[in-house]
Scaffold this motif. Structure first.
Motif, PDB file in Angstrom:
ATOM      1  N   HIS A   6       0.808  -1.053  -0.069  1.00 36.24           N
ATOM      2  CA  HIS A   6      -0.242   0.247  -0.272  1.00 36.24           C
ATOM      3  C   HIS A   6       0.836   1.266   0.369  1.00 36.24           C
ATOM      4  O   HIS A   6       0.610   2.120   0.595  1.00 36.24           O
ATOM      5  CB  HIS A   6      -0.630   0.083   0.789  1.00 36.24           C
ATOM      6  N   ILE A   7       1.834   1.134  -0.917  1.00 37.59           N
ATOM      7  CA  ILE A   7       2.626   2.661  -1.273  1.00 37.59           C
ATOM      8  C   ILE A   7       1.716   3.539  -2.247  1.00 37.59           C
ATOM      9  O   ILE A   7       1.502   3.375  -2.686  1.00 37.59           O
ATOM     10  CB  ILE A   7       4.340   2.050  -1.548  1.00 37.59           C
ATOM     11  N   ASN A   8       1.662   5.240  -1.030  1.00 34.63           N
ATOM     12  CA  ASN A   8       1.521   5.744  -2.039  1.00 34.63           C
ATOM     13  C   ASN A   8       3.100   6.911  -1.801  1.00 34.63           C
ATOM     14  O   ASN A   8       3.108   7.159  -1.111  1.00 34.63           O
ATOM     15  CB  ASN A   8       0.930   6.316  -1.716  1.00 34.63           C
ATOM     16  N   LYS A   9       2.812   7.808  -2.969  1.00 33.01           N
ATOM     17  CA  LYS A   9       3.668   8.697  -3.485  1.00 33.01           C
ATOM     18  C   LYS A   9       3.187   9.859  -4.284  1.00 33.01           C
ATOM     19  O   LYS A   9       2.694   9.593  -5.569  1.00 33.01           O
ATOM     20  CB  LYS A   9       4.607   8.530  -3.562  1.00 33.01           C
ATOM     21  N   THR A  10       3.257  11.276  -3.769  1.00 30.46           N
ATOM     22  CA  THR A  10       2.618  12.651  -4.110  1.00 30.46           C
ATOM     23  C   THR A  10       3.241  13.671  -4.555  1.00 30.46           C
ATOM     24  O   THR A  10       4.331  14.095  -3.465  1.00 30.46           O
ATOM     25  CB  THR A  10       1.026  13.186  -3.897  1.00 30.46           C
ATOM     26  N   PHE A  11       3.609  13.829  -5.589  1.00 30.42           N
ATOM     27  CA  PHE A  11       5.224  15.105  -5.708  1.00 30.42           C
ATOM     28  C   PHE A  11       4.025  16.327  -6.032  1.00 30.42           C
ATOM     29  O   PHE A  11       2.778  16.170  -6.873  1.00 30.42           O
ATOM     30  CB  PHE A  11       5.398  14.744  -7.354  1.00 30.42           C
ATOM     31  N   GLN A  12       4.233  17.246  -5.797  1.00 25.39           N
ATOM     32  CA  GLN A  12       3.323  18.617  -6.076  1.00 25.39           C
ATOM     33  C   GLN A  12       4.555  19.561  -7.118  1.00 25.39           C
ATOM     34  O   GLN A  12       5.637  19.706  -7.124  1.00 25.39           O
ATOM     35  CB  GLN A  12       4.017  19.874  -5.114  1.00 25.39           C
ATOM     36  N   VAL A  13       3.396  19.538  -9.035  1.00 25.26           N
ATOM     37  CA  VAL A  13       4.280  20.268  -9.186  1.00 25.26           C
ATOM     38  C   VAL A  13       3.865  21.382 -10.030  1.00 25.26           C
ATOM     39  O   VAL A  13       2.864  21.880  -9.884  1.00 25.26           O
ATOM     40  CB  VAL A  13       3.785  18.873 -11.168  1.00 25.26           C
ATOM     41  N   ALA A  14       4.836  22.572 -10.144  1.00 28.29           N
ATOM     42  CA  ALA A  14       4.636  24.278 -10.799  1.00 28.29           C
ATOM     43  C   ALA A  14       3.915  23.814 -12.081  1.00 28.29           C
ATOM     44  O   ALA A  14       4.535  23.560 -12.835  1.00 28.29           O
ATOM     45  CB  ALA A  14       5.628  25.038 -10.408  1.00 28.29           C
ATOM     46  N   ARG A  15       3.128  25.120 -12.178  1.00 28.04           N
ATOM     47  CA  ARG A  15       1.748  24.904 -13.164  1.00 28.04           C
ATOM     48  C   ARG A  15       1.991  26.412 -13.317  1.00 28.04           C
ATOM     49  O   ARG A  15       1.719  26.906 -12.936  1.00 28.04           O
ATOM     50  CB  ARG A  15       0.579  24.061 -13.418  1.00 28.04           C
ATOM     51  N   VAL A  35       0.493  15.649  -8.067  1.00 24.82           N
ATOM     52  CA  VAL A  35       0.481  14.362  -9.258  1.00 24.82           C
ATOM     53  C   VAL A  35       0.659  12.831  -8.269  1.00 24.82           C
ATOM     54  O   VAL A  35       1.448  12.985  -7.451  1.00 24.82           O
ATOM     55  CB  VAL A  35       1.496  14.965 -10.512  1.00 24.82           C
ATOM     56  N   LYS A  36      -0.088  12.095  -8.253  1.00 17.73           N
ATOM     57  CA  LYS A  36       0.078  10.715  -7.888  1.00 17.73           C
ATOM     58  C   LYS A  36       0.852  10.088  -8.696  1.00 17.73           C
ATOM     59  O   LYS A  36       0.288   9.469  -9.596  1.00 17.73           O
ATOM     60  CB  LYS A  36      -1.644  10.430  -7.657  1.00 17.73           C
ATOM     61  N   GLY A  58       5.777   7.542 -16.848  1.00 22.28           N
ATOM     62  CA  GLY A  58       5.310   8.660 -15.678  1.00 22.28           C
ATOM     63  C   GLY A  58       4.490   7.748 -14.948  1.00 22.28           C
ATOM     64  O   GLY A  58       3.378   8.015 -14.813  1.00 22.28           O
ATOM     65  N   ALA A  59       4.768   6.135 -15.124  1.00 14.94           N
ATOM     66  CA  ALA A  59       3.572   5.192 -14.624  1.00 14.94           C
ATOM     67  C   ALA A  59       3.709   5.456 -13.523  1.00 14.94           C
ATOM     68  O   ALA A  59       3.183   4.432 -12.749  1.00 14.94           O
ATOM     69  CB  ALA A  59       3.742   4.394 -15.414  1.00 14.94           C
ATOM     70  N   GLY A  60       5.046   5.698 -13.113  1.00 13.26           N
ATOM     71  CA  GLY A  60       5.953   5.680 -11.634  1.00 13.26           C
ATOM     72  C   GLY A  60       6.611   4.365 -11.636  1.00 13.26           C
ATOM     73  O   GLY A  60       6.536   4.057 -10.298  1.00 13.26           O
ATOM     74  N   GLY A 229       0.616   1.440 -14.712  1.00 14.40           N
ATOM     75  CA  GLY A 229       0.239   2.358 -15.498  1.00 14.40           C
ATOM     76  C   GLY A 229      -0.729   3.757 -14.000  1.00 14.40           C
ATOM     77  O   GLY A 229      -1.659   3.083 -13.223  1.00 14.40           O
ATOM     78  N   LYS A 230      -0.409   4.870 -14.717  1.00 13.69           N
ATOM     79  CA  LYS A 230      -1.242   5.586 -13.758  1.00 13.69           C
ATOM     80  C   LYS A 230      -0.892   6.236 -11.779  1.00 13.69           C
ATOM     81  O   LYS A 230      -1.772   5.905 -11.839  1.00 13.69           O
ATOM     82  CB  LYS A 230      -2.346   6.412 -14.025  1.00 13.69           C
ATOM     83  N   GLY A 231       0.220   4.529 -11.874  1.00 13.66           N
ATOM     84  CA  GLY A 231       0.890   4.792 -10.486  1.00 13.66           C
ATOM     85  C   GLY A 231       0.216   3.792  -9.812  1.00 13.66           C
ATOM     86  O   GLY A 231       0.120   3.312  -8.740  1.00 13.66           O
ATOM     87  N   LYS A 232      -1.039   2.533 -10.302  1.00 11.22           N
ATOM     88  CA  LYS A 232      -1.223   1.601 -10.098  1.00 11.22           C
ATOM     89  C   LYS A 232      -0.574   0.111 -10.658  1.00 11.22           C
ATOM     90  O   LYS A 232      -0.545   0.247 -11.858  1.00 11.22           O
ATOM     91  CB  LYS A 232      -2.485   1.944  -9.944  1.00 11.22           C
ATOM     92  N   ILE A 233      -0.557  -0.850  -9.587  1.00  5.97           N
ATOM     93  CA  ILE A 233      -0.023  -1.822 -10.480  1.00  5.97           C
ATOM     94  C   ILE A 233      -1.574  -2.201 -11.079  1.00  5.97           C
ATOM     95  O   ILE A 233      -2.333  -2.332 -10.506  1.00  5.97           O
ATOM     96  CB  ILE A 233      -0.340  -3.120  -8.970  1.00  5.97           C
ATOM     97  N   LEU A 234      -1.484  -2.330 -12.158  1.00  5.75           N
ATOM     98  CA  LEU A 234      -2.998  -3.136 -12.813  1.00  5.75           C
ATOM     99  C   LEU A 234      -2.240  -4.887 -13.729  1.00  5.75           C
ATOM    100  O   LEU A 234      -3.672  -5.482 -13.955  1.00  5.75           O
ATOM    101  CB  LEU A 234      -2.909  -2.267 -14.695  1.00  5.75           C
TER     102      LEU A 234
END
Length: 261
Positions: A6-15, A35-36, A58-60, A229-234
């Protein structure tokens, strides 16, 4: 050996929008987007297993490798590698792992490769006898004899990647993380690197996690693939059972279509 839960990681990206006025506004008020990178990922890998960790850009994948190697700290979740938490017990943990990032070097640019190896011996406190045994084995298997006295900046990409792998294995790690290890290599160099990794796994039961976009690397080295994909194990399964007469490239394309990534 490796247990991720159950690992989660989020980044803050300047826009910001384009233009001088928007750039000026950003000096005083920056807008950020969360961005998760990793979303509740879990998997286990046994000792001596060779696993392909695949997914689009970008999948993680790299974020996962950095957490497993102790470079990044996740927002939540747990990870145990040889009974240790990588980001909490970094010094002890790095003695058991080797990491190769295809686009980053751990060799000192202006000194001969052997000097980098000697410095790594001091960093990892490798006994001299063990260091010489490992060095002789790596020089022979990776065919480094003619280039080990050459500065890294004067090596071709293929030569440097062989030295990078040697540097990652000089301290006899139990686990090897390979992030795009054959990127930019010619066909001959790729085959040499693949054969060496297979040999190391057979000789020392080195656990290998391979992230790459080169499906020939996946097919040659691994029997199990984990799709992210998109940060999730598919998907997590046996490569051979998925192929069913298709090429590994066709299998991966179908998986990407199935999961819409």
């Amino acid at each position: 050996m490796i247990r991720v839960e159950h690992i989660n990681k989020t980044f803050q990206v300047a826009r910001r929008n384009s233009g001088i006025s928007e750039a000026f506004k950003a000096l005083f008020h920056k807008e950020y987007e969360c961005v998760k990178a990793l979303d509740d990922i879990s998997f286990t890998i046994d000792e001596g297993e060779m696993v392909g960790y695949i997914g689009p850009n970008g999948a993680g994948k790299s974020s996962t490798i950095k957490i497993l190697s102790g470079i990044l700290t996740p927002d939540s979740g747990s990870c145990q590698i040889n009974g240790r938490t990588p980001w909490k017990e970094r010094i002890a943990h790095v003695r058991d792992i080797g990491v190769v990032f295809g686009q980053r070097s751990q060799l000192w640019w202006d000194v001969p490769v052997i000097d980098s190896f000697e410095l790594l011996r001091d960093i990892y406190s490798i006994p001299m006898k063990k260091f010489k045994e490992n060095l002789d084995e790596l020089v022979t298997l990776l065919n480094l004899e003619e280039i080990i006295k050459t500065p890294a900046r004067q090596l071709s990409l293929g030569q440097r990647m062989r030295c990078e792998i040697g540097a990652s294995l000089i301290h006899s790690p139990k686990i090897l993380f390979l992030d795009e290890p054959t990127i930019g290599l010619d066909a001959v160099s790729k085959i040499a690197v693949r054969n060496f990794i297979l040999d190391m796994n057979k000789r020392h039961k080195t656990t290998v996690i391979l992230t790459t976009h080169d499906m020939q690397d996946i097919e040659a080295l691994t029997r199990r693939i984990i799709l992210i994909g998109k940060g999730k194990i598919l998907m997590d399964g046996d490569l051979e059972s998925m192929k069913k007469g298709s090429s590994v490239d066709e299998v991966v394309v179908e998986l990407y279509k199935k999961y819409e990534i």
